[in-house]
Motif scaffolding. Structure first.
Motif, PDB file in Angstrom:
ATOM      1  N   ILE A  49       0.857  -1.183   0.000  1.00  0.00           N
ATOM      2  CA  ILE A  49       0.000   0.000   0.000  1.00  0.00           C
ATOM      3  C   ILE A  49       0.892   1.232   0.000  1.00  0.00           C
ATOM      4  O   ILE A  49       1.559   1.534   0.986  1.00  0.00           O
ATOM      5  N   HIS A  50       0.918   1.950  -1.124  1.00  0.00           N
ATOM      6  CA  HIS A  50       1.694   3.181  -1.212  1.00  0.00           C
ATOM      7  C   HIS A  50       0.847   4.342  -0.704  1.00  0.00           C
ATOM      8  O   HIS A  50      -0.369   4.384  -0.921  1.00  0.00           O
ATOM      9  N   CYS A  51       1.492   5.259  -0.014  1.00  0.00           N
ATOM     10  CA  CYS A  51       0.821   6.487   0.390  1.00  0.00           C
ATOM     11  C   CYS A  51       1.847   7.601   0.449  1.00  0.00           C
ATOM     12  O   CYS A  51       3.049   7.361   0.489  1.00  0.00           O
ATOM     13  N   CYS A  52       1.348   8.816   0.461  1.00  0.00           N
ATOM     14  CA  CYS A  52       2.211   9.974   0.639  1.00  0.00           C
ATOM     15  C   CYS A  52       1.836  10.649   1.955  1.00  0.00           C
ATOM     16  O   CYS A  52       2.596  10.631   2.901  1.00  0.00           O
ATOM     17  N   SER A  53       0.628  11.180   2.015  1.00  0.00           N
ATOM     18  CA  SER A  53       0.202  11.895   3.220  1.00  0.00           C
ATOM     19  C   SER A  53      -0.824  11.114   4.044  1.00  0.00           C
ATOM     20  O   SER A  53      -1.297  11.614   5.053  1.00  0.00           O
ATOM     21  N   SER A  54      -1.156   9.909   3.636  1.00  0.00           N
ATOM     22  CA  SER A  54      -2.188   9.114   4.319  1.00  0.00           C
ATOM     23  C   SER A  54      -1.588   7.942   5.080  1.00  0.00           C
ATOM     24  O   SER A  54      -2.158   6.853   5.099  1.00  0.00           O
ATOM     25  N   LYS A  55      -0.443   8.137   5.699  1.00  0.00           N
ATOM     26  CA  LYS A  55       0.257   7.017   6.324  1.00  0.00           C
ATOM     27  C   LYS A  55      -0.576   6.343   7.401  1.00  0.00           C
ATOM     28  O   LYS A  55      -0.611   5.115   7.490  1.00  0.00           O
ATOM     29  N   LEU A  56      -1.268   7.110   8.219  1.00  0.00           N
ATOM     30  CA  LEU A  56      -2.087   6.517   9.279  1.00  0.00           C
ATOM     31  C   LEU A  56      -3.178   5.631   8.689  1.00  0.00           C
ATOM     32  O   LEU A  56      -3.377   4.497   9.135  1.00  0.00           O
ATOM     33  N   LEU A  57      -3.870   6.127   7.662  1.00  0.00           N
ATOM     34  CA  LEU A  57      -4.905   5.313   6.998  1.00  0.00           C
ATOM     35  C   LEU A  57      -4.294   4.055   6.372  1.00  0.00           C
ATOM     36  O   LEU A  57      -4.875   2.972   6.450  1.00  0.00           O
ATOM     37  N   ALA A  58      -3.132   4.208   5.756  1.00  0.00           N
ATOM     38  CA  ALA A  58      -2.468   3.056   5.127  1.00  0.00           C
ATOM     39  C   ALA A  58      -2.077   2.017   6.169  1.00  0.00           C
ATOM     40  O   ALA A  58      -2.271   0.815   5.966  1.00  0.00           O
ATOM     41  N   LEU A  59      -1.538   2.468   7.293  1.00  0.00           N
ATOM     42  CA  LEU A  59      -1.152   1.532   8.354  1.00  0.00           C
ATOM     43  C   LEU A  59      -2.364   0.827   8.947  1.00  0.00           C
ATOM     44  O   LEU A  59      -2.312  -0.369   9.254  1.00  0.00           O
ATOM     45  N   GLU A  60      -3.468   1.552   9.104  1.00  0.00           N
ATOM     46  CA  GLU A  60      -4.706   0.941   9.609  1.00  0.00           C
ATOM     47  C   GLU A  60      -5.221  -0.111   8.635  1.00  0.00           C
ATOM     48  O   GLU A  60      -5.618  -1.206   9.041  1.00  0.00           O
ATOM     49  N   LEU A  61      -5.195   0.202   7.343  1.00  0.00           N
ATOM     50  CA  LEU A  61      -5.652  -0.752   6.337  1.00  0.00           C
ATOM     51  C   LEU A  61      -4.745  -1.980   6.311  1.00  0.00           C
ATOM     52  O   LEU A  61      -5.228  -3.114   6.280  1.00  0.00           O
ATOM     53  N   ALA A  62      -3.439  -1.768   6.363  1.00  0.00           N
ATOM     54  CA  ALA A  62      -2.500  -2.894   6.369  1.00  0.00           C
ATOM     55  C   ALA A  62      -2.729  -3.777   7.591  1.00  0.00           C
ATOM     56  O   ALA A  62      -2.734  -5.010   7.482  1.00  0.00           O
ATOM     57  N   ALA A  63      -2.948  -3.175   8.751  1.00  0.00           N
ATOM     58  CA  ALA A  63      -3.200  -3.958   9.971  1.00  0.00           C
ATOM     59  C   ALA A  63      -4.481  -4.777   9.827  1.00  0.00           C
ATOM     60  O   ALA A  63      -4.533  -5.947  10.218  1.00  0.00           O
ATOM     61  N   GLU A  64      -5.485  -4.173   9.254  1.00  0.00           N
ATOM     62  CA  GLU A  64      -6.758  -4.868   9.041  1.00  0.00           C
ATOM     63  C   GLU A  64      -6.581  -6.059   8.092  1.00  0.00           C
ATOM     64  O   GLU A  64      -7.049  -7.168   8.365  1.00  0.00           O
ATOM     65  N   LEU A  65      -5.862  -5.841   6.994  1.00  0.00           N
ATOM     66  CA  LEU A  65      -5.642  -6.917   6.031  1.00  0.00           C
ATOM     67  C   LEU A  65      -4.742  -8.004   6.615  1.00  0.00           C
ATOM     68  O   LEU A  65      -4.972  -9.191   6.399  1.00  0.00           O
ATOM     69  N   ASN A  66      -3.727  -7.602   7.376  1.00  0.00           N
ATOM     70  CA  ASN A  66      -2.842  -8.583   8.007  1.00  0.00           C
ATOM     71  C   ASN A  66      -3.559  -9.391   9.078  1.00  0.00           C
ATOM     72  O   ASN A  66      -3.167 -10.522   9.366  1.00  0.00           O
ATOM     73  N   ALA A  73       0.071  -7.580   3.803  1.00  0.00           N
ATOM     74  CA  ALA A  73      -0.015  -6.167   3.450  1.00  0.00           C
ATOM     75  C   ALA A  73       1.146  -5.409   4.083  1.00  0.00           C
ATOM     76  O   ALA A  73       1.550  -5.698   5.215  1.00  0.00           O
ATOM     77  N   HIS A  74       1.680  -4.463   3.336  1.00  0.00           N
ATOM     78  CA  HIS A  74       2.820  -3.670   3.782  1.00  0.00           C
ATOM     79  C   HIS A  74       2.636  -2.253   3.263  1.00  0.00           C
ATOM     80  O   HIS A  74       2.077  -2.054   2.188  1.00  0.00           O
ATOM     81  N   VAL A  75       3.118  -1.276   4.013  1.00  0.00           N
ATOM     82  CA  VAL A  75       2.975   0.130   3.639  1.00  0.00           C
ATOM     83  C   VAL A  75       4.319   0.689   3.190  1.00  0.00           C
ATOM     84  O   VAL A  75       5.347   0.455   3.830  1.00  0.00           O
ATOM     85  N   ILE A  76       4.284   1.435   2.090  1.00  0.00           N
ATOM     86  CA  ILE A  76       5.444   2.162   1.589  1.00  0.00           C
ATOM     87  C   ILE A  76       5.020   3.610   1.390  1.00  0.00           C
ATOM     88  O   ILE A  76       3.956   3.875   0.835  1.00  0.00           O
ATOM     89  N   THR A  77       5.857   4.522   1.862  1.00  0.00           N
ATOM     90  CA  THR A  77       5.548   5.939   1.680  1.00  0.00           C
ATOM     91  C   THR A  77       6.480   6.541   0.629  1.00  0.00           C
ATOM     92  O   THR A  77       7.594   6.063   0.427  1.00  0.00           O
ATOM     93  N   GLY A  78       5.996   7.553  -0.022  1.00  0.00           N
ATOM     94  CA  GLY A  78       6.827   8.254  -1.005  1.00  0.00           C
ATOM     95  C   GLY A  78       6.012   9.284  -1.745  1.00  0.00           C
ATOM     96  O   GLY A  78       4.856   9.054  -2.083  1.00  0.00           O
ATOM     97  N   ASP A  79       6.619  10.442  -1.979  1.00  0.00           N
ATOM     98  CA  ASP A  79       5.969  11.534  -2.700  1.00  0.00           C
ATOM     99  C   ASP A  79       6.277  11.375  -4.183  1.00  0.00           C
ATOM    100  O   ASP A  79       7.401  11.634  -4.628  1.00  0.00           O
TER     101      ASP A  79
END
Length: 163
Positions: A49-66, A73-79
């Motif tokens: 799950i890539h995100c830029c400014s939505s890291k909290l939402l991405a981490l919540e989604l990854a935790a839910e999927l995991n 599910a894993h989160v990667i950030t980058g602009d």
């Protein structure tokens, strides 16, 4: 999605055409990206799950999927609006590393950690791979390579640790 806004862990009638594959979903935490992430995960893809400014939402989604399927599910950030090439290369490298860790790290780390105890009690270790470790396909290069490596590590450790 379920009525309580939580992800369904199992959905009747879903296929498993994504089993063993990884999808990197840019903007995967919100709106359409979230729906794509959920659909791919439901079809047994592991998702980055890539995100830029939505890291909290991405981490919540990854935790839910995991919680539905461990390490799926894993989160990667980058602009992606700046230094696109550099950011993309970093994201892909991180996604590939995470895939390798899922397919390889667990088997190797668990084997090494458990070996002293298992030698004492004459226990066994079973690592699981599939035919793609010996008959690779061009569409699953990383998966095939990591499973082939897992087989070879298992054989090597069996010689080292076995009777």
């Amino acid at each position: 999605m379920a009525s309580n806004n939580k992800t369904e862990c199992t959905m009747p009638g879903t296929c498993v055409w994504g089993a063993g594959r990884v999808a990197l979903v840019t903007g995967g935490a919100r709106r359409v990206g979230r729906l794509i992430t959920l659909a791919l995960h439901r079809h047994h893809y592991n998702v980055i799950i890539h995100c830029c400014s939505s890291k909290l939402l991405a981490l919540e989604l990854a935790a839910e999927l995991n919680s539905c399927r461990q390490d799926s599910a894993h989160v990667i950030t980058g602009d992606l609006s700046q230094n696109v090439g550099e950011t993309t290369r970093r994201m892909v490298t991180e996604a590939e590393q995470k895939t390798r860790n899922i397919n390889l790290g667990g088997g190797v780390d668990h084997t090494q950690a458990a070996a002293p105890h298992l030698q004492k009690v004459r226990g066994n270790i079973v690592n699981v791979a599939d035919i793609l470790a010996e008959r690779p396909t061009s569409t699953l290069n990383i998966y095939c390579t990591t499973k082939a490596t897992l087989i070879m590590i298992t054989k090597s450790l069996a010689i080292e640790l076995g009777p």
